[in-house]
Structures are given as structure tokens and as C-alpha cells.
Design a protein around this motif. Structure first.
Motif, PDB file in Angstrom:
ATOM      1  N   ALA A  24       5.395  -4.964  11.281  1.00 48.04           N
ATOM      2  CA  ALA A  24       5.906  -3.947  10.368  1.00 48.04           C
ATOM      3  C   ALA A  24       4.737  -3.306   9.624  1.00 48.04           C
ATOM      4  CB  ALA A  24       6.862  -4.598   9.364  1.00 48.04           C
ATOM      5  N   PRO A  25       4.824  -2.021   9.294  1.00 46.03           N
ATOM      6  CA  PRO A  25       3.748  -1.404   8.527  1.00 46.03           C
ATOM      7  C   PRO A  25       3.560  -2.158   7.210  1.00 46.03           C
ATOM      8  CG  PRO A  25       5.359   0.229   9.227  1.00 46.03           C
ATOM      9  CD  PRO A  25       5.915  -1.120   9.581  1.00 46.03           C
ATOM     10  N   SER A  26       2.319  -2.387   6.843  1.00 43.01           N
ATOM     11  CA  SER A  26       2.090  -3.193   5.654  1.00 43.01           C
ATOM     12  C   SER A  26       1.186  -2.533   4.626  1.00 43.01           C
ATOM     13  CB  SER A  26       1.500  -4.547   6.055  1.00 43.01           C
ATOM     14  OG  SER A  26       0.307  -4.338   6.767  1.00 43.01           O
ATOM     15  N   GLY A  27       0.697  -1.354   4.901  1.00 43.06           N
ATOM     16  CA  GLY A  27      -0.123  -0.663   3.919  1.00 43.06           C
ATOM     17  C   GLY A  27      -1.553  -1.151   3.912  1.00 43.06           C
ATOM     18  N   PRO A  28      -2.325  -0.664   2.952  1.00 45.56           N
ATOM     19  CA  PRO A  28      -3.748  -1.010   2.889  1.00 45.56           C
ATOM     20  C   PRO A  28      -3.947  -2.441   2.374  1.00 45.56           C
ATOM     21  CG  PRO A  28      -3.157   0.329   1.016  1.00 45.56           C
ATOM     22  CD  PRO A  28      -1.933   0.262   1.906  1.00 45.56           C
ATOM     23  N   PRO A  29      -5.154  -2.985   2.558  1.00 43.07           N
ATOM     24  CA  PRO A  29      -5.449  -4.305   1.995  1.00 43.07           C
ATOM     25  C   PRO A  29      -5.293  -4.290   0.474  1.00 43.07           C
ATOM     26  CG  PRO A  29      -7.146  -3.632   3.543  1.00 43.07           C
ATOM     27  CD  PRO A  29      -6.251  -2.446   3.331  1.00 43.07           C
ATOM     28  N   PHE A  59      -7.041  -9.191   0.744  1.00 38.57           N
ATOM     29  CA  PHE A  59      -6.194  -9.759   1.785  1.00 38.57           C
ATOM     30  C   PHE A  59      -5.131  -8.729   2.132  1.00 38.57           C
ATOM     31  CE2 PHE A  59      -3.293 -10.358  -1.638  1.00 38.57           C
ATOM     32  CZ  PHE A  59      -2.039 -10.459  -1.073  1.00 38.57           C
ATOM     33  N   LYS A  60      -4.371  -9.020   3.139  1.00 41.53           N
ATOM     34  CA  LYS A  60      -3.300  -8.121   3.536  1.00 41.53           C
ATOM     35  C   LYS A  60      -2.162  -8.966   4.099  1.00 41.53           C
ATOM     36  CE  LYS A  60      -2.529  -3.978   6.271  1.00 41.53           C
ATOM     37  NZ  LYS A  60      -3.217  -2.916   7.005  1.00 41.53           N
TER      38      LYS A  60
END
Length: 158
Positions: A24-29, A59-60
Motif C-alpha cells: 500500500a502507498p505509505s508516503g515519505p520516510p 524509518f518508514k
């Protein structure tokens, strides 16, 4: 339950889906630069002590369609200081995978990670491939296992 793992760059397990699926898209760190954490070594009230940590890096979280959360932490570092003044620093650039089921949370840590086990009063550096399983209340169901190495940071700092 699983959010206590993220700030300390910790922990996880892959849940194999029946069919391959994209993350799933998770955005920037997320930057953890200067973020402070406090963890308990030992059981509170029975000779335990507090450890304060300062994080540097990012982290991400990546949530897979299966619900598994991957938490890579490239270039993440932590400096930990015990109440007695002893200090250690670690590079914690591993990946953790956390999969939550109704009866357990499975965690697999690969690379180098800082693992907090609040319900058993511990703080650990793991390297290599290490896994463990917790009950829904956070208590230990299956202890650390796997070919990796586990260092008890509380022992190092005491």
C-alpha cells in the motif's frame, strides 16, 4: 500493541498472501531526528531501571494488503543512556515485519534492530534473522529464536 515497536525500529513477520500483492502507498520516510524514547529495563519495582534513548535518522512503515507492517530504517542510529550514566550507541538499520493475528503478534527482525519488550521488561539489539511471538496483551508467547544474535542492552548498561 504494534505501535510500541515502531519508535524503536523494531520488529515483524511476513504473512504470505494467497496471491502476490503490491504494498500500500505509505508516503515519505518519517524523520526520527532527535526523538527521545524511554524504556524500562527489568520489571518495575523489582530492581529495574529506566533507559533513555535519542534517535537519529528515519524509518518508514509500509502496510501490505495482508496487514503485515514492514518498517525499514536505513541510516537509523540510537544512543541509549541508563539512569546510572552508562551510555551505548548502536546503528539500527534493519527491517522489522509485524503481523497481527487474533491470538498473537508475530515479529521478524532482519538486519540490526532495537527491540523493546515492555511486558517482559527488556531492550535488545538483534542482528541477523530473529523472530518472536507475543500474546495479544503483549506478554511473550514464543521467545527469541532464529539464527541471528540477541544482545540484552539492559545487561550492557547495568
Amino acid at each position: 500493541m504494534k505501535r510500541w515497536l515502531v519508535p524503536t525500529a523494531v520488529l515483524a513477520s511476513i504473512f504470505a498472501a494467497a496471491a502476490p500483492a503490491a504494498a500500500a502507498p505509505s508516503g515519505p520516510p518519517i524523520s526520527l531526528e532527535g526523538v527521545e524514547i524511554t524504556r524500562q529495563c527489568g520489571v518495575q519495582g523489582s530492581g529495574g531501571f529506566l533507559v533513555t534513548g535519542v534517535l537519529s535518522g528515519s524509518f518508514k512503515d509500509i502496510t501490505l494488503p495482508s496487514g503485515t507492517i514492514l518498517s525499514p530504517s536505513p541510516a537509523l542510529k540510537v544512543t541509549l543512556t541508563a539512569e546510572n550514566g552508562n551510555t551505548v550507541s548502536y546503528v539500527i538499520t534493519g527491517v522489522t515485519r509485524v503481523t497481527t493475528f487474533t491470538d498473537r503478534t508475530e515479529v521478524v527482525a532482519t538486519g540490526r534492530n532495537l527491540i523493546s519488550r515492555p511486558n517482559i521488561g527488556g531492550l535488545y539489539i538483534t542482528s541477523g534473522n530473529v523472530s518472536f511471538t507475543n500474546n495479544p496483551d503483549g506478554s511473550e508467547q514464543i521467545p527469541f529464536s532464529g539464527p541471528g544474535r540477541v544482545i540484552d542492552v539492559c545487561d550492557v548498561l547495568s
